[in-house]
Design a protein around this motif. Structure first.
Motif, PDB file in Angstrom:
ATOM      1  N   HIS A   6      11.964  -6.641   0.914  1.00  0.00           N
ATOM      2  CA  HIS A   6      10.674  -6.948   1.041  1.00  0.00           C
ATOM      3  C   HIS A   6      10.603  -7.133  -0.636  1.00  0.00           C
ATOM      4  O   HIS A   6       9.523  -7.811  -1.063  1.00  0.00           O
ATOM      5  CB  HIS A   6       9.644  -6.157   1.577  1.00  0.00           C
ATOM      6  N   ASP A  35       3.851  -2.726   5.487  1.00  0.00           N
ATOM      7  CA  ASP A  35       4.700  -1.793   6.015  1.00  0.00           C
ATOM      8  C   ASP A  35       4.044  -0.341   6.022  1.00  0.00           C
ATOM      9  O   ASP A  35       4.587   0.843   6.418  1.00  0.00           O
ATOM     10  CB  ASP A  35       6.219  -1.704   5.740  1.00  0.00           C
ATOM     11  N   ARG A  94       3.616  -3.128  13.195  1.00  0.00           N
ATOM     12  CA  ARG A  94       3.885  -4.594  12.863  1.00  0.00           C
ATOM     13  C   ARG A  94       2.769  -5.370  13.881  1.00  0.00           C
ATOM     14  O   ARG A  94       3.139  -6.125  14.664  1.00  0.00           O
ATOM     15  CB  ARG A  94       5.317  -5.127  13.660  1.00  0.00           C
ATOM     16  N   HIS A  98       0.687  -6.950   9.972  1.00  0.00           N
ATOM     17  CA  HIS A  98       1.308  -8.118   9.892  1.00  0.00           C
ATOM     18  C   HIS A  98       0.712  -9.262  10.410  1.00  0.00           C
ATOM     19  O   HIS A  98       1.432 -10.342  11.120  1.00  0.00           O
ATOM     20  CB  HIS A  98       2.470  -7.688  10.650  1.00  0.00           C
ATOM     21  N   HIS A 179       6.270 -11.296   2.878  1.00  0.00           N
ATOM     22  CA  HIS A 179       6.585 -10.243   3.829  1.00  0.00           C
ATOM     23  C   HIS A 179       6.558 -10.719   5.560  1.00  0.00           C
ATOM     24  O   HIS A 179       7.511 -10.284   6.096  1.00  0.00           O
ATOM     25  CB  HIS A 179       5.584  -8.823   3.648  1.00  0.00           C
ATOM     26  N   ASP A 183       9.879 -10.648   7.614  1.00  0.00           N
ATOM     27  CA  ASP A 183       9.733 -10.043   8.969  1.00  0.00           C
ATOM     28  C   ASP A 183      10.121 -10.866  10.207  1.00  0.00           C
ATOM     29  O   ASP A 183      10.572 -10.773  11.268  1.00  0.00           O
ATOM     30  CB  ASP A 183       8.714  -9.173   9.253  1.00  0.00           C
TER      31      ASP A 183
HETATM   32 ZN   LIG Z   1       6.781  -5.145   7.973  1.00  0.00          ZN
END
Ligand SMILES: [Zn+2]
Length: 226
Positions: A6, A35, A94, A98, A179, A183
């Motif tokens: 990241h 995160d 997540r 996210h 990010h 992911d």
């Molecule tokens: Zn993440």
């Protein structure tokens, strides 16, 4: 994706939107924020809640005891920053952090805060943003990458000429977007529209987001390119 992935992706995505080297910290703040919903980052979140909650609490006390000292701007900023930490505190891994919603909300609040702090110094503003999403260990690890990026930026001197609050918000958006792209490329994917929809972004959508990033970069640089 881990912090290293990241961090690197955040620097790459941030580059086209950076006008001065210290803005690398903003891109990294955007890349590392999502995160914070990890259990291992609980110390960062709790510290943030304590500090921003304290600012809000003091402002409430001032409102009731000495209205002349009450500052509505500081109060709103305090509540917004508190929300930035409450989101990861209450969400599972997540989920909310996210999503596109938190991308916009967090980037705007963090960017606005940096813009306000830049009156002290732009470097200070960037460092505070990065400190807000890291603990001592993570900060030390990330700093090595940030310093290298800083050195490169100092040599190539990119300047897309972005002014005002966007100067601070755009690098954070770019980092945050990186990010979600990162992911999306992992097997677990990302539910970026949660809780409205559980639609999962996977590799294909990750490439689409990367294409959006390229379009954003070309738009910002269009006057220099064409
Ligand atoms: Zn993440």
């Amino acid at each position: 994706m881990n912090w290293k992935g990241h961090t690197i992706l955040g620097i790459i995505f941030g580059l086209p939107f950076i006008s001065s080297p210290e803005q690398i910290f903003l891109a990294l703040a955007g890349a590392l924020y999502p995160d914070l919903d990890h259990d291992v980052k609980e110390d960062i979140v709790k510290r943030g809640i304590l500090i921003s909650g304290g600012i809000v609490f003091i402002n409430i006390l001032l409102y009731f005891f000495d209205k002349s000292l009450f500052n509505i701007d500081l109060f709103i900023l305090g509540v917004s920053v508190l929300l930035i930490y409450l989101i990861p505190y209450f969400s599972e891994h997540r989920t909310l952090t996210h999503t596109f919603w938190s991308l916009l909300f967090v980037s705007f609040i963090l960017g606005y805060l940096s813009y306000k702090l830049s009156f002290i110094s732009a470097v200070f503003a960037g460092l505070i943003s990065l400190l807000m999403v890291t603990n001592e260990i993570l900060l030390g690890r990330v700093m090595i990458f940030a310093i290298f990026a800083w050195a490169i930026l100092d040599i190539i001197k990119l300047n897309p000429g972005i002014d005002g609050t966007l100067h601070y918000i755009l690098p954070i958006i770019a980092g945050y977007l990186s990010h979600l792209v990162g992911d999306s490329m992992t097997p677990a994917g990302v539910r970026a529209f949660y809780p409205i929809s559980n639609y999962k972004l996977r590799k294909k959508e990750g490439y689409i987001l990367a294409a959006i990033w390229i379009i954003m970069a070309v738009y910002v640089w269009k006057d220099m390119i064409f």
